[in-house]
Write a protein that holds these residues in place. Structure first.
Motif, mmCIF file in Angstrom:
data_model
loop_
_atom_site.group_PDB
_atom_site.id
_atom_site.type_symbol
_atom_site.label_atom_id
_atom_site.label_comp_id
_atom_site.label_asym_id
_atom_site.label_seq_id
_atom_site.Cartn_x
_atom_site.Cartn_y
_atom_site.Cartn_z
ATOM 1 N N ALA A 68 53.352 69.441 46.174
ATOM 2 C CA ALA A 68 54.452 70.090 45.320
ATOM 3 C C ALA A 68 55.726 69.416 45.416
ATOM 4 O O ALA A 68 56.004 68.872 46.436
ATOM 5 N N VAL A 69 56.421 69.500 44.376
ATOM 6 C CA VAL A 69 58.040 69.049 44.080
ATOM 7 C C VAL A 69 58.581 70.058 44.327
ATOM 8 O O VAL A 69 58.590 70.932 43.087
ATOM 9 N N ARG A 70 59.742 70.225 44.963
ATOM 10 C CA ARG A 70 60.752 71.058 44.873
ATOM 11 C C ARG A 70 61.877 70.655 44.635
ATOM 12 O O ARG A 70 62.443 69.655 45.171
ATOM 13 N N ASN A 75 65.705 75.690 44.547
ATOM 14 C CA ASN A 75 64.847 76.055 45.211
ATOM 15 C C ASN A 75 63.528 76.426 44.940
ATOM 16 O O ASN A 75 62.902 77.391 45.175
ATOM 17 N N ARG A 76 62.911 75.930 43.566
ATOM 18 C CA ARG A 76 61.952 76.145 42.725
ATOM 19 C C ARG A 76 60.921 74.997 42.861
ATOM 20 O O ARG A 76 61.245 73.755 42.839
ATOM 21 N N ILE A 77 59.613 75.307 42.786
ATOM 22 C CA ILE A 77 58.658 74.448 42.783
ATOM 23 C C ILE A 77 58.615 73.801 41.290
ATOM 24 O O ILE A 77 58.456 74.736 40.496
ATOM 25 N N VAL A 78 58.962 72.764 41.082
ATOM 26 C CA VAL A 78 58.775 72.409 39.917
ATOM 27 C C VAL A 78 57.668 71.176 39.243
ATOM 28 O O VAL A 78 57.541 71.141 37.923
ATOM 29 N N LEU A 95 54.335 64.684 40.987
ATOM 30 C CA LEU A 95 55.599 63.943 40.485
ATOM 31 C C LEU A 95 55.446 64.085 39.012
ATOM 32 O O LEU A 95 56.522 63.994 38.234
ATOM 33 N N GLU A 96 54.536 63.565 38.314
ATOM 34 C CA GLU A 96 54.499 63.823 36.621
ATOM 35 C C GLU A 96 54.853 64.804 35.989
ATOM 36 O O GLU A 96 55.666 65.249 35.149
ATOM 37 N N TYR A 97 54.026 65.993 36.596
ATOM 38 C CA TYR A 97 54.540 67.391 36.324
ATOM 39 C C TYR A 97 55.821 67.882 36.536
ATOM 40 O O TYR A 97 56.408 68.234 35.461
ATOM 41 N N ALA A 98 56.508 67.377 37.512
ATOM 42 C CA ALA A 98 58.019 67.895 38.041
ATOM 43 C C ALA A 98 58.822 66.946 36.875
ATOM 44 O O ALA A 98 59.566 67.582 36.130
ATOM 45 N N SER A 101 58.329 69.017 33.384
ATOM 46 C CA SER A 101 58.833 70.215 33.494
ATOM 47 C C SER A 101 60.458 70.309 33.380
ATOM 48 O O SER A 101 61.019 71.146 32.798
ATOM 49 N N ARG A 102 61.015 69.307 34.074
ATOM 50 C CA ARG A 102 62.429 69.419 34.237
ATOM 51 C C ARG A 102 63.187 68.397 33.020
ATOM 52 O O ARG A 102 64.284 68.172 32.941
ATOM 53 N N ASP A 103 62.433 67.510 32.293
ATOM 54 C CA ASP A 103 63.148 66.673 31.387
ATOM 55 C C ASP A 103 64.201 65.875 32.096
ATOM 56 O O ASP A 103 65.145 65.788 31.621
#
Length: 135
Positions: A68-70, A75-78, A95-98, A101-103
């Motif tokens: 998980a990447v927080r 303080n959210r899992i991104v 990492l790719e998903y984070a 998801s956060r652009d």
């Protein structure tokens, strides 16, 4: 105290002691973290609670890993990924998903992790460098 901090962020001005008193009257108690080290425990092992039943693994397929990447600011899992193997592909997927998801734009992030082999792999380091993510 988290409740006090949330109230302040929402523009409600109230003293910390008053928040404590109101919570106590309402029968509410703040969550507290466990101590990190306890006497008698070795690193990586836990002791079973006396009188507690152990439930068997119904699938009997072994370990299941989660990376998980927080986001430390919110303080959210991104970003997260699960796998039956703990390897570089697992942490790269999280990492790719984070990043997606956060652009994320170049140079906006600092990545902090332990010194495990999955986080020190060349592929992982190259992916951080590709997105100008500092360590």
């Amino acid at each position: 105290m988290r409740v006090h901090a949330v109230l302040r962020r929402r523009g409600i001005t109230m003293g910390r002691k008053r928040v404590e008193r109101l919570m106590r009257r309402a029968g509410l108690q703040g969550a507290f973290l466990r101590r990190k080290c306890r006497a008698g425990l070795h690193r990586g092992r836990t002791q079973q609670t006396v009188g507690c039943r152990c439930h068997p693994d119904p699938l009997r397929q072994g370990a299941f890993w989660l990376a998980a990447v927080r986001d430390a600011f919110s303080n959210r899992i991104v970003g997260w990924k699960t796998s039956d193997r703990c390897d570089t592909d697992l942490v790269l997927g999280a990492l790719e998903y984070a990043i997606w998801s956060r652009d994320v734009r170049d140079g906006q992030l600092i990545h902090h992790s332990d010194r495990g082999s999955t986080y020190t792999a060349f592929r992982f380091s190259n992916r951080l460098a590709d997105n100008v993510i500092a360590r």
